[in-house]
Design a protein around this motif. Structure first.
Motif, short mmCIF file in Angstrom:
data_model
loop_
_atom_site.label_atom_id
_atom_site.label_comp_id
_atom_site.label_asym_id
_atom_site.label_seq_id
_atom_site.Cartn_x
_atom_site.Cartn_y
_atom_site.Cartn_z
N TRP A 274 0.83 -1.21 0.00
CA TRP A 274 0.00 0.00 0.00
C TRP A 274 0.86 1.25 0.00
O TRP A 274 1.96 1.28 0.57
CB TRP A 274 -0.90 0.03 1.24
CG TRP A 274 -1.93 -1.05 1.28
CD1 TRP A 274 -1.82 -2.27 1.91
CD2 TRP A 274 -3.22 -1.03 0.68
NE1 TRP A 274 -2.96 -3.01 1.73
CE2 TRP A 274 -3.85 -2.27 0.98
CE3 TRP A 274 -3.93 -0.09 -0.08
CZ2 TRP A 274 -5.13 -2.59 0.54
CZ3 TRP A 274 -5.20 -0.41 -0.52
CH2 TRP A 274 -5.79 -1.64 -0.21
N ARG A 275 0.33 2.31 -0.62
CA ARG A 275 0.85 3.67 -0.48
C ARG A 275 -0.31 4.54 -0.03
O ARG A 275 -1.45 4.32 -0.42
CB ARG A 275 1.40 4.19 -1.81
CG ARG A 275 2.68 3.52 -2.30
CD ARG A 275 3.93 4.25 -1.85
NE ARG A 275 3.98 5.64 -2.30
CZ ARG A 275 4.44 6.03 -3.49
NH1 ARG A 275 4.86 5.13 -4.37
NH2 ARG A 275 4.48 7.31 -3.80
N MET A 276 0.00 5.53 0.79
CA MET A 276 -1.03 6.41 1.34
C MET A 276 -0.68 7.87 1.10
O MET A 276 0.49 8.26 1.20
CB MET A 276 -1.19 6.17 2.84
CG MET A 276 -1.61 4.76 3.23
SD MET A 276 -3.38 4.54 3.00
CE MET A 276 -3.50 2.74 3.17
N TYR A 290 -3.59 3.65 -2.12
CA TYR A 290 -3.18 3.14 -3.42
C TYR A 290 -2.65 1.72 -3.26
O TYR A 290 -1.84 1.44 -2.36
CB TYR A 290 -2.09 4.02 -4.03
CG TYR A 290 -2.57 5.39 -4.41
CD1 TYR A 290 -2.87 5.70 -5.73
CD2 TYR A 290 -2.73 6.39 -3.45
CE1 TYR A 290 -3.33 6.96 -6.09
CE2 TYR A 290 -3.19 7.65 -3.81
CZ TYR A 290 -3.48 7.93 -5.12
OH TYR A 290 -3.93 9.17 -5.47
N LEU A 291 -3.09 0.82 -4.14
CA LEU A 291 -2.71 -0.60 -4.08
C LEU A 291 -1.71 -0.91 -5.19
O LEU A 291 -1.91 -0.52 -6.35
CB LEU A 291 -3.96 -1.46 -4.23
CG LEU A 291 -3.80 -2.98 -4.07
CD1 LEU A 291 -3.28 -3.32 -2.68
CD2 LEU A 291 -5.14 -3.66 -4.32
N GLY A 296 4.39 -2.74 -10.52
CA GLY A 296 5.07 -1.93 -9.52
C GLY A 296 4.48 -0.56 -9.32
O GLY A 296 4.86 0.14 -8.37
N THR A 297 3.57 -0.14 -10.17
CA THR A 297 2.88 1.14 -9.97
C THR A 297 1.74 0.95 -8.97
O THR A 297 1.36 -0.17 -8.65
CB THR A 297 2.33 1.71 -11.29
OG1 THR A 297 1.38 0.78 -11.83
CG2 THR A 297 3.46 1.93 -12.29
N TYR A 298 1.21 2.05 -8.50
CA TYR A 298 0.14 1.99 -7.50
C TYR A 298 -1.13 2.61 -8.08
O TYR A 298 -1.10 3.74 -8.59
CB TYR A 298 0.54 2.73 -6.23
CG TYR A 298 1.61 2.01 -5.42
CD1 TYR A 298 1.26 1.23 -4.33
CD2 TYR A 298 2.95 2.12 -5.78
CE1 TYR A 298 2.23 0.57 -3.59
CE2 TYR A 298 3.94 1.45 -5.05
CZ TYR A 298 3.56 0.68 -3.96
OH TYR A 298 4.51 0.01 -3.24
N GLU A 299 -2.23 1.88 -7.98
CA GLU A 299 -3.51 2.33 -8.50
C GLU A 299 -4.41 2.78 -7.35
O GLU A 299 -4.46 2.13 -6.30
CB GLU A 299 -4.21 1.21 -9.27
CG GLU A 299 -5.54 1.62 -9.87
CD GLU A 299 -6.19 0.49 -10.63
OE1 GLU A 299 -7.19 0.76 -11.32
OE2 GLU A 299 -5.71 -0.65 -10.54
N ALA A 300 -5.13 3.89 -7.56
CA ALA A 300 -6.03 4.39 -6.52
C ALA A 300 -7.04 3.31 -6.16
O ALA A 300 -7.67 2.70 -7.03
CB ALA A 300 -6.74 5.64 -7.02
N GLY A 329 -8.39 15.88 -5.73
CA GLY A 329 -7.19 16.40 -6.38
C GLY A 329 -5.99 15.49 -6.27
O GLY A 329 -4.85 15.97 -6.27
N VAL A 330 -6.22 14.18 -6.18
CA VAL A 330 -5.10 13.23 -6.11
C VAL A 330 -5.03 12.46 -7.43
O VAL A 330 -6.04 12.30 -8.12
CB VAL A 330 -5.26 12.26 -4.93
CG1 VAL A 330 -5.19 13.00 -3.61
CG2 VAL A 330 -6.57 11.48 -5.03
N PRO A 331 -3.85 11.96 -7.78
CA PRO A 331 -3.71 11.26 -9.08
C PRO A 331 -4.36 9.88 -9.04
O PRO A 331 -4.60 9.31 -7.98
CB PRO A 331 -2.19 11.14 -9.24
CG PRO A 331 -1.66 11.16 -7.84
CD PRO A 331 -2.57 12.07 -7.07
N SER A 332 -4.62 9.33 -10.21
CA SER A 332 -5.21 7.98 -10.31
C SER A 332 -4.17 6.91 -10.08
O SER A 332 -4.50 5.79 -9.68
CB SER A 332 -5.85 7.79 -11.68
OG SER A 332 -4.90 7.98 -12.72
N THR A 333 -2.89 7.23 -10.32
CA THR A 333 -1.82 6.27 -10.09
C THR A 333 -0.61 6.96 -9.47
O THR A 333 -0.43 8.18 -9.62
CB THR A 333 -1.37 5.58 -11.40
OG1 THR A 333 -0.94 6.58 -12.34
CG2 THR A 333 -2.51 4.76 -12.01
#
Length: 335
Positions: A274-276, A290-291, A296-300, A329-333
């Motif tokens: 996870w990323r937060m 974000y998962l 290796g990228t993170y998707e919302a 206002g946050v990105p999708s990835t």
């Protein structure tokens, strides 16, 4: 609760000469944030609230030539907005959270039960949409405690008219005579509706001891770090013993630290799953989650809104990414 906003002298019970849409917009625009907050409290949806504010301004402009200054411009705008919200509520049912649909589940290992597609869920609203800048008098009527999910969920249990009376009297502090005029009823009827609304809200108990902002941010950091490091023990330290977990979209929800942790343990995955990203939603600390994908990228994934107290996090309410991307206002990835 809040206190009524002091209005510019030129808006107090007098009609300012306006000949163009641009002039009207300049006159009415200072009230947009607080009207958005009011409509959000009335309908529980940021999407609908924005549409209703737009409708309010269109109605106000089209009827401005008939506005004779018998009330202030602000009172007139609230009259239009409130009645637009009441009309909208006739067409749509209340917006609950999962805990409003039934009792908590005691089996975190069972599959989540999806709610009916007919359920319209309560939505969070980004603080940045309704929180005014420093020194703006609208800060009084858009304060964070008046947007919290617990209050919003409780307001949904009132009838639309009770909700309108409660918000106009308790939050906005309009006089009973003004509210009666707004809703085309009597002051006695306003008083009666307010008493019923207070009694109904007292039964569900929405008041809780509020921690300092610094402590609230510390709990948010603990929550985000626990997920990013897949540290169940750290998450346990951040939660209260009576913590609850709600997943909007499902009728299943959990109550109690042990039950919540049993559900969350496999969700945490391994470090880096996870990323937060910290945000603010409905006056509360929140995290855009974000998962990690196979590349290796993170998707919302969604938005976790935290209810925090001096004793720790008492509730985690998770909304899907459709309530995240368009408004916060946050990105999708993330990479």
């Amino acid at each position: 609760m809040g206190a009524a906003q002091k209005e510019p002298t030129h808006n107090r019970r007098e009609r300012t000469t306006v000949s163009t849409l641009e002039e009207f917009a300049a006159l009415a625009e200072p009230y947009r944030r607080e009207l958005l907050a009011h409509c959000y409290r009335m309908v529980g949806s940021v999407h609908e609230a924005e549409d209703l504010v737009q409708e309010t301004y269109l109605r106000a402009w089209s009827g401005y030539r008939k506005f004779e200054g018998r009330s202030s411009l602000r009172t007139w705008l609230y009259t239009i907005a409130t009645n637009a919200c009441l009309t909208e509520r006739k067409r749509r049912s209340r917006r609950p959270l999962p805990s409003g649909l039934g009792p908590a589940s005691d089996d975190p290992d069972a599959p989540l039960e999806a709610a009916s597609r007919d359920v319209l869920w309560l939505q969070p609203i980004p603080d940045m949409m309704v929180t005014p800048g420093p020194g703006d008098p609208a800060a009084i009527v858009t304060s964070r405690e008046q947007l919290r999910l617990a209050l919003m969920a409780s307001l949904q249990k009132l009838t639309p008219r009770q909700r309108a009376v409660y918000l106009l009297r308790e939050v906005m502090e309009f006089p009973a005579t003004d509210v009666a005029a707004m809703l085309e009823t009597s002051a006695a009827a306003v008083k009666s509706s307010l008493q019923r609304a207070r009694a109904a809200l007292a039964k569900v108990g929405t008041i809780h001891e509020e921690p300092t902002e610094l402590y609230a941010q510390d709990l948010l950091e603990q929550y985000m770090t626990a997920f990013e490091k897949a540290d169940l023990a750290a998450l346990e330290r951040a939660l209260r013993k009576d913590a609850a977990l709600e997943l909007v979209g499902y009728s299943t929800w959990f109550s109690g630290l042990d039950t919540c942790l049993r559900y969350l343990a496999p969700v945490l995955g391994s470090p880096g799953t996870w990323r937060m990203v910290p945000v603010r939603a409905s006056g509360q600390p929140a995290a855009a989650a974000y998962l990690r994908r196979a590349d290796g990228t993170y998707e919302a994934f969604g938005l976790a809104v935290l209810t925090v107290t001096p004793g720790g996090i008492s509730r985690i309410t998770v909304f899907g990414k459709e309530d995240l991307l368009p408004w916060f206002g946050v990105p999708s990835t993330l990479r």
